[in-house]
Scaffold this motif. Structure first.
Motif, mmCIF file in Angstrom:
data_model
loop_
_atom_site.group_PDB
_atom_site.id
_atom_site.type_symbol
_atom_site.label_atom_id
_atom_site.label_comp_id
_atom_site.label_asym_id
_atom_site.label_seq_id
_atom_site.Cartn_x
_atom_site.Cartn_y
_atom_site.Cartn_z
ATOM 1 N N ALA A 89 -35.548 -44.508 45.748
ATOM 2 C CA ALA A 89 -35.946 -45.838 46.227
ATOM 3 C C ALA A 89 -35.596 -46.921 45.204
ATOM 4 C CB ALA A 89 -37.442 -45.853 46.523
ATOM 5 N N SER A 90 -35.830 -46.607 43.918
ATOM 6 C CA SER A 90 -35.530 -47.625 42.893
ATOM 7 C C SER A 90 -34.018 -47.838 42.746
ATOM 8 C CB SER A 90 -36.158 -47.256 41.545
ATOM 9 O OG SER A 90 -35.712 -45.998 41.145
ATOM 10 N N LEU B 274 -42.192 -36.569 45.252
ATOM 11 C CA LEU B 274 -42.533 -37.999 45.138
ATOM 12 C C LEU B 274 -41.696 -38.672 44.057
ATOM 13 C CD1 LEU B 274 -44.608 -39.572 46.769
ATOM 14 C CD2 LEU B 274 -46.199 -39.343 44.873
ATOM 15 N N LYS B 275 -41.479 -37.941 42.948
ATOM 16 C CA LYS B 275 -40.661 -38.482 41.859
ATOM 17 C C LYS B 275 -39.229 -38.720 42.347
ATOM 18 C CE LYS B 275 -39.091 -37.652 37.158
ATOM 19 N NZ LYS B 275 -39.180 -36.844 35.962
ATOM 20 N N LEU C 111 -37.964 -50.907 36.684
ATOM 21 C CA LEU C 111 -38.630 -49.971 37.599
ATOM 22 C C LEU C 111 -37.971 -48.595 37.547
ATOM 23 C CD1 LEU C 111 -40.718 -49.657 40.007
ATOM 24 C CD2 LEU C 111 -38.765 -50.067 41.479
ATOM 25 N N VAL D 76 -46.495 -47.189 38.710
ATOM 26 C CA VAL D 76 -45.116 -47.422 39.198
ATOM 27 C C VAL D 76 -45.144 -47.933 40.647
ATOM 28 C CG1 VAL D 76 -42.932 -46.278 39.762
ATOM 29 C CG2 VAL D 76 -44.052 -45.791 37.606
ATOM 30 N N ILE E 238 -45.976 -51.629 40.639
ATOM 31 C CA ILE E 238 -44.817 -52.453 40.243
ATOM 32 C C ILE E 238 -43.812 -52.535 41.393
ATOM 33 C CG2 ILE E 238 -42.802 -52.556 38.709
ATOM 34 C CD1 ILE E 238 -44.563 -51.469 36.515
ATOM 35 N N PHE E 239 -43.568 -51.393 42.030
ATOM 36 C CA PHE E 239 -42.637 -51.341 43.159
ATOM 37 C C PHE E 239 -43.102 -52.287 44.275
ATOM 38 C CE2 PHE E 239 -39.813 -47.968 45.453
ATOM 39 C CZ PHE E 239 -38.909 -48.976 45.743
ATOM 40 N N PHE F 82 -39.182 -41.779 44.510
ATOM 41 C CA PHE F 82 -39.278 -43.013 43.718
ATOM 42 C C PHE F 82 -37.941 -43.356 43.053
ATOM 43 C CE2 PHE F 82 -43.909 -42.898 43.984
ATOM 44 C CZ PHE F 82 -44.205 -44.244 44.003
ATOM 45 N N ASN G 90 -49.970 -42.762 36.300
ATOM 46 C CA ASN G 90 -48.571 -43.195 36.160
ATOM 47 C C ASN G 90 -47.933 -43.517 37.519
ATOM 48 O OD1 ASN G 90 -48.632 -43.006 33.454
ATOM 49 N ND2 ASN G 90 -47.424 -41.138 33.276
ATOM 50 N N TYR G 91 -48.175 -42.656 38.484
ATOM 51 C CA TYR G 91 -47.618 -42.887 39.828
ATOM 52 C C TYR G 91 -48.196 -44.169 40.428
ATOM 53 C CZ TYR G 91 -44.949 -38.599 40.424
ATOM 54 O OH TYR G 91 -43.986 -37.625 40.317
ATOM 55 N N LEU H 241 -41.811 -42.365 32.993
ATOM 56 C CA LEU H 241 -43.250 -42.149 33.166
ATOM 57 C C LEU H 241 -43.565 -41.023 34.158
ATOM 58 C CD1 LEU H 241 -44.678 -45.796 33.274
ATOM 59 C CD2 LEU H 241 -44.782 -44.179 31.389
ATOM 60 N N LEU H 242 -42.724 -40.871 35.187
ATOM 61 C CA LEU H 242 -43.076 -39.905 36.239
ATOM 62 C C LEU H 242 -42.625 -38.497 35.875
ATOM 63 C CD1 LEU H 242 -42.222 -42.034 39.439
ATOM 64 C CD2 LEU H 242 -44.367 -41.932 38.143
ATOM 65 N N PHE I 234 -38.976 -46.890 34.359
ATOM 66 C CA PHE I 234 -40.336 -46.369 34.462
ATOM 67 C C PHE I 234 -40.343 -45.061 35.275
ATOM 68 C CE2 PHE I 234 -42.616 -50.696 33.810
ATOM 69 C CZ PHE I 234 -42.728 -50.423 32.455
ATOM 70 N N CYS I 235 -39.580 -45.084 36.371
ATOM 71 C CA CYS I 235 -39.515 -43.888 37.233
ATOM 72 C C CYS I 235 -38.988 -42.685 36.442
ATOM 73 C CB CYS I 235 -38.622 -44.137 38.436
ATOM 74 S SG CYS I 235 -39.347 -45.200 39.665
ATOM 75 N N LEU J 55 -42.550 -55.918 43.339
ATOM 76 C CA LEU J 55 -41.125 -56.273 43.432
ATOM 77 C C LEU J 55 -40.703 -56.460 44.889
ATOM 78 C CD1 LEU J 55 -39.360 -54.051 40.746
ATOM 79 C CD2 LEU J 55 -39.336 -56.524 40.838
#
Lengths: 73, 234
Positions: free
Chosen positions: A21-22, A14-15, A65, B118, B121-122, A18, B114-115, A72-73, A68-69, B125
């Motif tokens: 994707a970002s 998932l990380k 974003l 995020v 926010i995603f 993300f 946390n997930y 935080l992840l 954060f990815c 956006l």
């Protein structure tokens, strides 16, 4: 409830998703900024500066974003 | 080829050498005709807004386009009617409410905070990008009528843009269609302009008050024809 090992792999997957994707989203944001810039040259109106500012804020948002990815992840 | 009836009374034949003699008062007569056409255009757009975020901007003060000549007056700037925006505005509002719905119906509880943060926010956006892209499609998709030509700037999506123009004297035919409940209720439709220019047809979908736009183009074409007759073609 997922077993701990499978849940861990899923979160790593998932990380990765993300982050990918970002990154794609940043490309989209850059395209938006570029397009607004080019269109503002073609069509000059009094709100163009606000629209350009919004596109730049959107680009900054997409960079945040990604941060954060990564953090935080 | 038969001569225009309007010109016949203005030209007399000198019996001495049979050459046509154009009276000196021809120009003021034509000028007044030209002025009358322009005045009728101004009368048609009188009272229309100059606000730059409206669908129909009459003689805007703060608007110009890249290929505009100096002293070329913009008569009207047309965007899609506002009611064509209702769909994407509604979808954007529903999209922005979706994360709040998830607090009532928690289906992503297996994710860590946390997930979820995020992801939220995603999502916001993405919602903003969707709304912004649709707004840009409306804002930059303009049809411009100047005293010299019509200009159509199409902004289909983020990657496709199209610029087409036709001089007023190249316009052959102007038609408009208004179909369905929404277009009849809010008075908007599709304006189609057939031209003898490189761009054979210019379509303006969602044009507000297409009947008035057709009349404006008709008056401007008459004015242009008058200018050609006067030999004062710009």
């Amino acid at each position: 409830m997922l077993p701990v090992a499978i849940g861990g792999y899923l979160l790593i997957l998932l990380k990765g998703f993300f982050i990918l994707a970002s990154l794609l989203y940043i490309i989209l944001s850059v395209v938006i900024v570029r397009q607004v810039f080019l269109m503002s040259k073609n069509v000059q109106d009094m709100h163009n500066s606000i629209i350009f500012a919004l596109s730049v804020i959107h680009l900054i948002g997409s960079l945040v974003l990604l941060l954060f990815c990564l953090s935080l992840l | 080829m038969p001569r225009s009836k309007n010109l016949d009374p203005l030209i007399s034949i000198n019996p001495a050498n049979s050459t046509p003699v154009i009276p000196v008062n021809v120009a003021p007569v034509n000028k007044s005709q030209e002025g009358a056409n322009r005045q009728r255009v101004y009368d048609l757009i009188a009272g229309k807004t100059k606000f730059s975020l409206s669908a129909f901007i009459a003689r805007p003060k703060f608007f110009s386009f890249g290929a505009q000549n100096q002293e070329e007056e913009i008569i009207a700037v047309v965007r899609r009617h506002w009611s064509t925006n209702v769909g994407w505005i509604t979808i954007s509002l529903l999209m922005s409410l979706f994360p709040f719905l998830l607090t009532i119906i928690p289906i992503f509880t297996f994710l860590t905070p946390n997930y979820r943060f995020v992801s939220t926010i995603f999502w916001f956006l993405l919602t903003f990008a969707f709304a912004f892209e649709n707004f840009l499609s409306w804002y930059f998709n303009v049809f411009i009528i100047t005293e010299e030509r019509v200009v159509d700037i199409d902004f289909f999506n983020l990657l496709d843009t199209k610029f087409s123009e036709a001089e007023l004297n190249k316009i052959q035919d102007v038609t408009y269609t208004r179909t369905g409940i929404s277009q009849t209720m809010f008075n908007y439709g599709t304006l189609s302009i057939q031209t003898a220019a490189e761009t054979k047809e210019i379509n303006v979908p969602g044009a507000p008050n297409p009947e008035m736009l057709a009349k404006i183009l008709q008056e401007l074409r008459l004015e242009e024809q008058q200018e050609e007759l006067d030999g004062r073609l710009k």
